[in-house]
Design a protein around this motif. Structure first.
Motif, PDB file in Angstrom:
ATOM      1  N   SER A   1      32.641  97.989  93.685  1.00  0.00           N
ATOM      2  CA  SER A   1      31.231  97.568  93.683  1.00  0.00           C
ATOM      3  C   SER A   1      31.061  96.189  93.066  1.00  0.00           C
ATOM      4  O   SER A   1      30.289  95.375  93.547  1.00  0.00           O
ATOM      5  CB  SER A   1      30.385  98.539  92.860  1.00  0.00           C
ATOM      6  OG  SER A   1      30.324  99.768  93.485  1.00  0.00           O
TER       7      SER A   1
ATOM      8  N   ALA B   1      29.782  92.868  95.160  1.00  0.00           N
ATOM      9  CA  ALA B   1      28.569  92.127  94.792  1.00  0.00           C
ATOM     10  C   ALA B   1      28.902  90.661  94.495  1.00  0.00           C
ATOM     11  O   ALA B   1      28.163  89.758  94.899  1.00  0.00           O
ATOM     12  CB  ALA B   1      27.897  92.783  93.590  1.00  0.00           C
TER      13      ALA B   1
ATOM     14  N   GLU C   1      25.873  94.704  89.401  1.00  0.00           N
ATOM     15  CA  GLU C   1      26.370  94.928  90.772  1.00  0.00           C
ATOM     16  C   GLU C   1      25.610  96.036  91.481  1.00  0.00           C
ATOM     17  O   GLU C   1      25.757  96.221  92.687  1.00  0.00           O
ATOM     18  CB  GLU C   1      27.881  95.222  90.731  1.00  0.00           C
ATOM     19  CG  GLU C   1      28.296  96.617  90.269  1.00  0.00           C
ATOM     20  CD  GLU C   1      28.301  96.810  88.739  1.00  0.00           C
ATOM     21  OE1 GLU C   1      27.774  95.939  88.018  1.00  0.00           O
ATOM     22  OE2 GLU C   1      28.826  97.849  88.298  1.00  0.00           O
ATOM     23  N   LYS C   2      24.790  96.795  90.723  1.00  0.00           N
ATOM     24  CA  LYS C   2      24.013  97.884  91.317  1.00  0.00           C
ATOM     25  C   LYS C   2      22.526  97.696  91.063  1.00  0.00           C
ATOM     26  O   LYS C   2      21.753  98.636  91.171  1.00  0.00           O
ATOM     27  CB  LYS C   2      24.475  99.221  90.711  1.00  0.00           C
ATOM     28  CG  LYS C   2      25.813  99.655  91.237  1.00  0.00           C
ATOM     29  CD  LYS C   2      25.696 100.119  92.686  1.00  0.00           C
ATOM     30  CE  LYS C   2      26.961  99.880  93.462  1.00  0.00           C
ATOM     31  NZ  LYS C   2      26.789 100.230  94.883  1.00  0.00           N
TER      32      LYS C   2
ATOM     33  N   ALA D   1      20.309  95.568  92.561  1.00  0.00           N
ATOM     34  CA  ALA D   1      19.584  94.909  93.653  1.00  0.00           C
ATOM     35  C   ALA D   1      19.428  93.404  93.394  1.00  0.00           C
ATOM     36  O   ALA D   1      20.370  92.766  92.913  1.00  0.00           O
ATOM     37  CB  ALA D   1      18.245  95.620  93.882  1.00  0.00           C
TER      38      ALA D   1
ATOM     39  N   LEU E   1      22.035  90.673  91.566  1.00  0.00           N
ATOM     40  CA  LEU E   1      22.752  89.679  92.372  1.00  0.00           C
ATOM     41  C   LEU E   1      22.468  88.271  91.856  1.00  0.00           C
ATOM     42  O   LEU E   1      23.352  87.419  91.832  1.00  0.00           O
ATOM     43  CB  LEU E   1      22.360  89.796  93.849  1.00  0.00           C
ATOM     44  CG  LEU E   1      22.811  91.087  94.546  1.00  0.00           C
ATOM     45  CD1 LEU E   1      22.239  91.145  95.964  1.00  0.00           C
ATOM     46  CD2 LEU E   1      24.337  91.211  94.594  1.00  0.00           C
TER      47      LEU E   1
END
Lengths: 257, 215
Positions: free
Chosen positions: B16, B20, B195-196, B198, B202
């Motif tokens: 992940s 990203a 990385e999680k 949204a 990012l």
């Protein structure tokens, strides 16, 4: 309380295709998991759950590719459930980009598998799916039992005790589905949800029975759920995730808008 | 070519993090996942992620003989610690009946507790899991274009506690306020998972990939 309650759309995937998402007007290929995931992400879904309903082992390999493709584009937590029986199944899905796996039947037949999985990969990625059905009669104190085989076989195990056991065995989260309500669109079994949520330390995702936005809000307000999961109200375009969130916010529920 | 090395020490879901970073990396940026100290040393930037338990993480770091490398790059390259990669920068963690960590910064990692409650007496679940607000307590290049109090995705049962207030650059509230981001010279570390997370996450990773390591 600033931690947001989560809204999680659930996608059923059969041989690499979403089998419920057929009514999105703007999406040409509604059966493509990546398209669906992208759309839900844009609408503000807090996580995504993929349930692999493929029967064949070849099809299971397809799920790995689906997860890989979704994980390259969608940067919110991804959970995959369905047919997970061995440590190797978990490893394959996590390596493909899943963040969590949901274990159901395997946990019932072999609870130690949950211990093994959580010590190997960490509790944060082990969700235990609990399928419960009410066995008490109306008017008597609530009792729910764990069912397997799509709700056909009772195990005689008390659902609340079971959820607590799974918490102790290292589940990071409980995905609680009322088999009585699943597919009925009359709302979650909020009594069941509340009983489980109050009994365990870990977050509880309510599932089964959502037909309206009020049902989602009730899952949190009455069921004390930490997250709410729904499939058909989102798939068939009845409501968008953003509508659901606005509605929940209007009920004074903390959400990520 | 600018290289960002993601340190692979066999813990948790590093795919992940790589996905990203690759998503935000331009043509002149390469992202590598490696457990080779030489490759880590050659990279311009280093990401130190982590999941699972502190005891396992520390054992894995020693198994891959990465302890020295991590301390060295944390002293001189743009360095991003994520989740467990933030916690083990401290001296000690309560996890696994007590685990000695890298000790780069003063402080300890503590358990939220089995009986954790909010201000109104409501029961708070452990792990702290989901989207919570990240309050920026100071200015930093990695906060560029990210609104204060943006929501990030958290999942952890232990929290970071340091005596050195000058490290703290972000806080989060879960029953009480805890440090969820620190910055010191070329080091930046977060409890949550960019990385999680949204768009906000990012943006932070993009800021990191363009960061020269100056605060």
């Amino acid at each position: 309380m600033p931690l947001a309650k989560r809204i999680i759309p659930c996608l059923d995937v059969d041989n690499g295709r979403v089998v419920k998402g057929v009514k999105f007007v703007e999406i040409r290929d509604a059966g493509d998991p990546v398209e669906n995931a992208r759309r839900y992400n844009l609408e503000g879904a807090d996580e995504l759950t993929f349930l692999d309903i493929t029967a064949s082992s070849d099809g299971r390999e397809t799920m790995v590719h689906v997860v890989e493709a979704v994980a390259r584009e969608v940067f919110i937590p991804l959970t995959v459930g369905g047919g997970i029986r061995e440590v190797a199944d978990i490893r394959r899905l996590l390596n493909a980009g899943a963040d969590k796996v949901s274990i159901n039947t395997a946990a019932v037949f072999n609870p130690e598998f949950v211990q093994q999985a959580s010590s190997k990969f960490g509790s944060q990625c082990i969700v235990v799916a609990v399928d419960a059905k009410r066995t008490s009669h109306d008017g008597s104190p609530g009792r729910w039992e764990i069912f397997t085989h799509g709700g056909r076989k009772s195990t005689g195990i008390d659902a609340i005790e079971w959820a607590c056991k799974m918490d102790r065995y290292g589940a990071g989260e409980i995905l609680l589905t009322s088999m009585d309500r699943d597919g009925t669109k009359i709302g979650f079994d909020n009594e069941l949800t509340r009983r489980v949520s109050e009994a365990v330390r870990v977050p509880v995702i309510a599932s089964g029975g959502v037909g309206t936005l009020q049902h989602l809000a009730d899952g949190v307000l009455k069921g004390k759920a930490d997250a709410v999961l729904a499939a058909s109200i989102f798939h068939f375009g009845e409501f968008s995730i953003s509508e659901a969130k606005k509605y929940m916010a209007s009920c004074n529920i903390e959400v990520r808008l | 070519m600018q290289i960002t090395a993601v340190i692979d020490y066999g813990m948790g879901n590093l795919r992940s993090v790589v996905n990203a970073l690759e998503h935000v990396a331009g043509k002149n940026h390469q992202v590598i996942l490696t457990s080779d100290p030489d490759q880590v040393m050659r990279a311009q930037r280093v990401v130190f992620p982590g999941q699972g338990a502190a005891g396992d993480c520390m054992r894995a770091i020693d198994h891959y003989e990465l302890r020295e490398t991590i301390c060295e790059v944390a002293a001189n390259k743009p360095f991003l610690g994520i989740c467990m990669g933030m916690q083990i920068l401290l001296e000690h963690s309560e996890e696994n009946q007590g685990t000695d960590c890298l000790g780069i910064y003063p402080g300890r990692v503590r358990y939220f507790g089995d009986d954790h409650h909010g201000d109104n007496g409501e029961k708070l679940k452990v792990p702290h899991m989901g989207w919570n607000q990240l309050h920026q307590t100071g200015r930093h290049p990695l906060w560029e274009a990210i609104d204060d109090d943006s929501r990030f995705y958290f999942v952890h049962s232990y929290y970071f506690e340091t005596d050195d207030r000058s490290l703290v650059i972000g806080e989060c509230d879960y029953g009480f306020s805890f440090t969820c981001a620190i910055a010191h010279d070329n080091v930046f570390a977060l409890q949550c998972h960019p990385e999680k997370s949204a768009d906000a996450g990012l943006q932070l990773l993009s800021n990191f990939i363009h960061w020269d390591g100056q605060a």
